[in-house]
Design an enzyme around this catalytic site. Structure first.
Site, PDB file in Angstrom:
ATOM      1  CE  LYS A  24      -3.851  -0.484   2.364  1.00 18.88           C
ATOM      2  NZ  LYS A  24      -4.523  -0.691   3.651  1.00 18.88           N
ATOM      3  NE  ARG A  94      -5.216   3.458   3.672  1.00 14.40           N
ATOM      4  CZ  ARG A  94      -5.254   3.808   2.382  1.00 14.40           C
ATOM      5  NH1 ARG A  94      -4.620   4.905   1.962  1.00 14.40           N
ATOM      6  NH2 ARG A  94      -5.888   3.069   1.515  1.00 14.40           N
ATOM      7  N   GLY A 103      -6.797  -9.802   7.538  1.00 14.55           N
ATOM      8  CA  GLY A 103      -6.463 -10.369   8.838  1.00 14.55           C
ATOM      9  C   GLY A 103      -5.604  -9.431   9.654  1.00 14.55           C
ATOM     10  CG  MET A 105      -5.451  -2.441  13.139  1.00 10.61           C
ATOM     11  SD  MET A 105      -4.541  -0.981  13.634  1.00 10.61           S
ATOM     12  CE  MET A 105      -4.845   0.080  12.241  1.00 10.61           C
ATOM     13  NE  ARG A 340      -6.231  -4.330  -3.635  1.00 13.63           N
ATOM     14  CZ  ARG A 340      -6.837  -4.573  -2.496  1.00 13.63           C
ATOM     15  NH1 ARG A 340      -6.155  -4.840  -1.416  1.00 13.63           N
ATOM     16  NH2 ARG A 340      -8.150  -4.543  -2.414  1.00 13.63           N
ATOM     17  CG  HIS A 456     -14.473 -11.207   2.449  1.00  7.22           C
ATOM     18  ND1 HIS A 456     -15.008 -12.447   2.709  1.00  7.22           N
ATOM     19  CD2 HIS A 456     -13.148 -11.304   2.691  1.00  7.22           C
ATOM     20  CE1 HIS A 456     -14.041 -13.257   3.115  1.00  7.22           C
ATOM     21  NE2 HIS A 456     -12.904 -12.586   3.119  1.00  7.22           N
ATOM     22  CB  SER A 813       6.911 -43.383 -20.045  1.00  3.23           C
ATOM     23  OG  SER A 813       5.911 -42.518 -19.568  1.00  3.23           O
ATOM     24  CB  CYS A 881       2.719 -41.183 -18.349  1.00  5.11           C
ATOM     25  SG  CYS A 881       3.242 -42.759 -17.652  1.00  5.11           S
ATOM     26  CE1 TYR A 901       5.548 -38.662 -22.825  1.00  3.42           C
ATOM     27  CE2 TYR A 901       7.460 -38.945 -24.237  1.00  3.42           C
ATOM     28  CZ  TYR A 901       6.462 -39.489 -23.435  1.00  3.42           C
ATOM     29  OH  TYR A 901       6.389 -40.835 -23.244  1.00  3.42           O
TER      30      TYR A 901
HETATM   31  P1  ADP Z   1      -7.868  -1.936   3.156  1.00  2.61           P
HETATM   32  O1  ADP Z   1      -6.489  -2.434   3.273  1.00  2.61           O
HETATM   33  O2  ADP Z   1      -8.862  -2.768   3.874  1.00  2.61           O
HETATM   34  O3  ADP Z   1      -8.236  -1.604   1.754  1.00  2.61           O
HETATM   35  P2  ADP Z   1      -7.524   0.887   3.545  1.00  2.61           P
HETATM   36  O4  ADP Z   1      -6.401   1.312   4.380  1.00  2.61           O
HETATM   37  O5  ADP Z   1      -7.352   1.001   2.094  1.00  2.61           O
HETATM   38  O6  ADP Z   1      -7.904  -0.581   3.982  1.00  2.61           O
HETATM   39  O7  ADP Z   1      -8.729   1.743   4.025  1.00  2.61           O
HETATM   40  C1  ADP Z   1     -10.044   1.388   4.200  1.00  2.61           C
HETATM   41  C2  ADP Z   1     -10.944   2.412   3.548  1.00  2.61           C
HETATM   42  O8  ADP Z   1     -10.695   3.702   4.052  1.00  2.61           O
HETATM   43  C3  ADP Z   1     -10.746   2.476   2.065  1.00  2.61           C
HETATM   44  O9  ADP Z   1     -11.989   2.587   1.441  1.00  2.61           O
HETATM   45  C4  ADP Z   1      -9.930   3.723   1.886  1.00  2.61           C
HETATM   46  O10 ADP Z   1     -10.170   4.305   0.638  1.00  2.61           O
HETATM   47  C5  ADP Z   1     -10.426   4.605   2.997  1.00  2.61           C
HETATM   48  N1  ADP Z   1      -9.404   5.542   3.392  1.00  2.61           N
HETATM   49  C6  ADP Z   1      -8.170   5.247   3.810  1.00  2.61           C
HETATM   50  N2  ADP Z   1      -7.461   6.372   4.041  1.00  2.61           N
HETATM   51  C7  ADP Z   1      -8.270   7.396   3.752  1.00  2.61           C
HETATM   52  C8  ADP Z   1      -8.107   8.817   3.772  1.00  2.61           C
HETATM   53  N3  ADP Z   1      -6.961   9.369   4.130  1.00  2.61           N
HETATM   54  N4  ADP Z   1      -9.150   9.578   3.411  1.00  2.61           N
HETATM   55  C9  ADP Z   1     -10.311   8.996   3.043  1.00  2.61           C
HETATM   56  N5  ADP Z   1     -10.527   7.687   2.997  1.00  2.61           N
HETATM   57  C10 ADP Z   1      -9.525   6.891   3.349  1.00  2.61           C
HETATM   58 MG    MG Z   2      -7.917  -0.371   0.643  1.00  4.91          MG
END
Ligand code: ADP
Ligand code: MG
Ligand code: MG
Length: 948
Positions: A24, A94, A103, A105, A340, A456, A813, A881, A901
């Site tokens: 990220k 984040r 899984g 935070m 990503r 999800h 084989s 095989c 092969y």
């Molecule tokens: P995840 O890894 O679960 O995608 P994120 O860190 O991307 O978690 O964040 C969860 C949500 O919060 C996402 O929808 C993201 O766009 C939003 N978000 C994260 N940071 C900000 C920010 N600085 N301003 C507005 N929305 C945010």
């Molecule tokens: Mg996200």
């Protein structure tokens, strides 16, 4: 000493270093540096996380000072202040490691709010209620995530307050109510946590950073890493991203969404995604409100839509890969919050691979490496038969393609349990969470009543290649009662349903499905694979139909045609049994002669289907008693027959014994007499006695043939030598078939293969018979027959005698199923059911060697065998095989050691073609990068199941 730097700003960080910054963070840095509108922020590196653990869970020295420095810079950049009552700086905190990992935070949004900042936020936005609602959410989330307060407490308060203020939902709560809730929340936090809710934003930040670090070692995160084999060299520690907040919930001119640069289901080259107006962060993925398709944004916010189109092109030309990104619109200004590599369906991967090559974005080699061979399976999967003409009962959003049939199960653990027992299961849920993943593995498909394509359930199902339908809103699911209802229909637990993840259709019952077809994109990719590989790919096929399918899927021949399947056909089995039961060679010869024309027809069929290509036919392999009924079955049959005789006798006695009784009972006698009359013929012919005698004879023979350890017993070439009539018949049938086809002008290349050979003498014995037969057939047809003679390698001694075997055999084989059993001295069934799972769990073995070729043991044997074989006969053809022949990692090994092969089941032929191409591409890359020794097993990329 120069202190290590832990904090990097988005505009300066090295965006290529995912290991240091997490995926990220690297993405945020990359996007900032390419000029995309990312809100300013900074990254605390994964090294800080590792150091936190090295120091026994204490933040590294100087980390907070460095954070504060960066915070100051952030304040001046955003012209706001942490805790400022006029223009407060709010941030999100984040987590993010090198690979995306559920899984860890939950993101904390709106950090920095306190009583002062609350006023500032209200001032800035001019929206008192919005500010209080944001504050309420922040305290709740921070309390739960950073302070570890049970979320249940907050729910109770929220519900109490709603009752007190007569509010139906959260949105009915006014400023006063929200302010009171905030105070109540803080009270609870004070009760649960010593220091209470921290009003100081810096303290909040410190606690949040620590919470992110802690989540790296949380149970869910550890389980996930274990499950997906994420080792420290793939991802080690999590980074923390601190990003200034932007608000998608500032009215109807604001929005938040998730988008893909191309459609992740179909691969279509068009902006794809979902958004919600007036919403924040997780609202889109949480599946609480159903989001709108991004195309609607074109009308609702045309300028934003155009900007997103620009972002799409920029991202793709930069990353040269489909991107999955998050955006937020704050009052008409666009921000990008994450990017990503997009997870796609295989269909989409194949299409985008082809199109990106044609657009000049990537090379053919890169396109090939993008394809996950295991997932190719999906495309070769079944779909609902359109001819069945069955109307779906309801439908949802198609989220992951393929049709799946199974029993509806509403509980995740139950789905896992039943799936393990081999039942077909469709997991039916309102929505799913990361902790439900264990149920996914065992399910054939997933059906949810809520959420969109980015929920999800959808994301995980696509990643696992499971059929999935989401957002089937008509469905009302009652988990307690284990029941789903819609309209007047009900789905009870265990009832069969069919879902179609390509259309979103849901059916009750089991609906007929049909095979998938190759589309043009896959066809193109496959052609490239053929150009890029040197390893040959053949199919295993026992019937002409199998052979035709293998050929359609691109097989360059048949690597294994097992003749026992032909013996098992209903019209053959009685003759085969006759052959086995024969007391002397003459009687046996008679039965064998009856089989001959049938086998010849079989071979003609398969050779013709593969005209122009080689077909390896293996002479009979399994122990004979496999064709006979079991002792249990026979004993049961005999008992029933005898019982039947007794019953008839008893029935005959009835009319006699009735005579002395009440006349009224006579009426029961007449149907019995009737039955007896009908049976007189059967009786007079003594059919049952004969049948019983026959069965008893068979039983005796089965007892004679029974072995203590049949898989190591009288089978394969050993059988061929003790009952020579069988192999002679088979070899004659093959050569006759070849001769006749040649006369018909069909070009055929039969290869005769002997199973279970362990000494060159065995092979010599069979070969001398073959030479005689060949002379006879050639003489009769007055033509010369082209064929090859070779052996399976599935006995360890054969490996050791490879040099001698190659004097007679023109090809080897590897039958790696048996060779693996022999090398480990494991019987597959016993190993898999008794101790292999534990061995894997304890890391005594890394994989199941019956699924993934054991490179260090079995692989080593293969290398030695090949080397010694080729010393005798340099043009010796060598293939594989066993089931491993269709397994990508094993295929890579086969390529690396220079096999000619691989041969696998017809459905896996396309997978093998791509895997072979990938192996060659990787080898070329390795060769150009460093010294490469093909016989040094440590250089193979595929992990080995051998002791770690
Ligand atoms: P995840 O890894 O679960 O995608 P994120 O860190 O991307 O978690 O964040 C969860 C949500 O919060 C996402 O929808 C993201 O766009 C939003 N978000 C994260 N940071 C900000 C920010 N600085 N301003 C507005 N929305 C945010
Ligand atoms: Mg996200
Ligand atoms: Mg075998």
């Amino acid at each position: 000493m120069i202190r290590r730097k832990y904090v990097f700003t988005f505009d300066k960080a090295d965006s290529k270093d995912k290991k240091l910054l997490g995926g990220k963070g690297a993405g945020l840095a990359g996007m900032t540096q390419m000029g995309l509108p990312v809100p300013p922020g900074f990254i605390i590196s994964t090294e800080a996380c590792l150091s936190y653990y090295e120091r026994g869970k204490r933040l590294p020295d100087g980390l907070m000072a460095e954070v504060e420095e960066n915070l100051k810079a952030l304040e001046s950049k955003t012209k706001s202040g942490f805790g400022n009552p006029i223009n407060p700086l709010l941030v999100s905190v984040r987590s993010g490691s090198a690979v995306s990992m559920p899984g860890m935070m939950d993101t904390i949004l709106n950090l920095g709010l306190n009583e002062d900042a609350l006023r500032g936020l209200a001032e800035k936005t001019g929206d008192e209620r919005f500010a209080h609602d944001t504050y309420r959410r922040f305290i709740q989330l921070f309390g739960k995530v950073a302070l570890g307060v049970d979320e249940h407490y907050f729910d109770v308060i929220l519900n109490e307050m709603k009752r007190k203020y007569g509010a139906g939902s959260d949105t009915d709560l006014d400023v006063k109510a929200l302010a009171e809730i905030c105070q109540e929340f803080k009270k609870i936090i004070r009760k649960e946590v010593q220091d209470g809710f921290p009003e100081d934003p810096k303290k909040q930040l410190g606690l949040a950073i620590e919470a992110v670090f802690k989540s790296w070692m949380g149970k869910r995160a550890i389980d996930y890493r274990k499950r997906f084999r994420i080792t420290p060299d793939i991802a080690n520690g999590t980074a923390v991203n601190v990003c200034s907040m932007v608000f998608g919930n500032m009215g109807m001119g604001s929005a938040t969404g998730v988008a893909f640069t191309r459609d992740p289901s179909t691969g279509e080259n068009a902006l794809y995604g979902e958004y919600l107006t007036n919403a924040q962060g997780e609202d889109v993925v949480a599946g609480i409100r159903t989001p709108k398709p991004i195309q609607e944004l074109r009308d609702e916010m045309p300028v934003m839509y155009d900007e997103l189109e620009g972002v799409r092109h920029l991202l793709e030309t930069h990353y040269r890969e489909v991107q999955d990104f998050e955006f937020t619109v704050e009052k008409g200004k666009l921000y990008i919050l994450q990017t990503r590599n997009g997870k796609m369906t295989t269909l989409a991967t194949v299409r985008t691979s082809r199109e990106m090559v044609e657009e000049g974005l990537i090379s053919k080699q890169q396109a090939m490496l993008r394809v996950d061979t295991e997932e190719l399976d999906q495309l070769l999967h079944r779909r609902i038969d359109p001819k069945a003409g069955i109307k779906p009962k309801t439908h949802g959003i198609p989220a992951s393609p393929g049709a799946a049939i199974g029993r509806a199960i509403f509980d995740v653990d139950e789905a896992e349990r039943r799936g393990r027992l081999g039942e077909n299961v469709i997991l039916v849920r309102e929505e799913t969470r990361p902790e439900d993943a264990h149920g996914f593995f065992q399910a054939k498909g997933i059906l949810t009543s809520r959420g969109g394509k980015t929920s999800h359930a959808a994301v995980v199902a696509r990643a696992m290649g499971k059929a999935c339908v989401v957002g089937c809103e008509e469905l009302f699911i009652d988990t307690k009662k284990k029941l789903a209802t819609f309209g007047s229909e009900r789905i009870v637990e265990g009832a069969f349903i069919t879902i179609d993840g390509s259309t979103g259709n849901v059916y009750l019952g089991e609906i007929p499905t049909i095979d998938a077809e190759f589309d043009e994109n896959l066809e193109t990719l496959m052609k490239w694979a053929d150009d890029l590989r040197i390893l040959g790919v053949r199919g295993n096929a026992d019937t002409p139909e199998d052979a035709i399918r293998a050929r359609k899927f691109g097989a360059e021949g048949i690597g294994l045609c097992r003749t026992e399947r032909m013996f098992n056909a209903p019209d053959r089995l009685p003759i085969v049994i006759e052959m086995i039961l024969a007391g002397d060679p003459e009687a046996r010869m008679k039965a064998v002669e009856k089989l001959f024309p049938m086998q010849k027809t079989d071979f003609k069929g398969i050779l013709k289907a593969m005209a122009g290509l080689p077909v390896t036919i293996r002479l009979l392999d399994p122990p004979l008693h496999e064709f006979l009924p079991s002792i249990e079955q026979l004993t049961w049959d005999i008992e029933r027959l005898k019982e039947f005789n007794r019953i008839i006798e008893a029935m005959e006695a009835i009319p006699e014994s009735m005579k002395t009784h009440d006349h009224s009972l006579r009426r029961y006698v007449s149907p019995i007499e009737h039955v007896l009359e009908e049976l007189t013929e059967v009786k007079s012919k003594r059919l049952f006695e004969e049948l019983i005698a026959k069965k008893e004879e068979v039983l005796q023979r089965v007892r004679d043939l029974s072995e203590i350890n049949p898989m190591l017993g009288h089978r394969g070439v050993r059988l061929g030598i003790t009952y020579p009539e069988i192999y002679e018949m088979q070899m004659r049938a093959i050569l006759e078939a070849a001769a006749e086809l040649k006369e018909e002008g069909v070009e055929v290349f039969p290869e005769i293969m002997v199973p279970q050979v362990c000494t060159a003498q065995e092979l010599k014995w069979v070969y001398s018979r073959l030479t005689d037969i060949k002379a006879e057939v050639e003489e009769a047809h007055k033509i010369e027959i082209q064929f090859k003679f070779g052996t399976m390698i599935e006995v360890v001694r054969a490996c050791m005698r490879a040099g001698r075997l190659a004097e007679i055999a023109e090809f080897f084989s590897f039958g790696t199923n048996d060779l693996t059993q022999a090398t480990f001295s494991f019987s597959r069934e016993d190993a898999e059911s008794k101790f292999l799972p534990l061995y894997n769990e304890r890391n005594i073995l890394q994989d199941n060697p019956f699924e993934i070729l054991d490179v260090k043991g079995v692989g080593r044997l293969m290398m030695i065998t090949m080397e010694w074989g080729k010393r005798t006969r340099p043009d010796l053809k060598v293939g594989i095989c066993g089931e491993h022949g269709g397994q990508p990692r094993s295929i890579e090994f086969c390529h690396n050691i220079g096999l000619d092969y691989v041969s696998c089941s017809s459905y896996r032929v396309p997978i093998a073609r791509v895997a072979a191409a990938q192996a060659h591409i990787k080898e070329e890359a390795r060769k150009s990068s460093d010294r490469f020794d093909p016989f040094d097993i440590s250089t193979y990329t595929g992990p080995s199941p051998s002791p770690v």
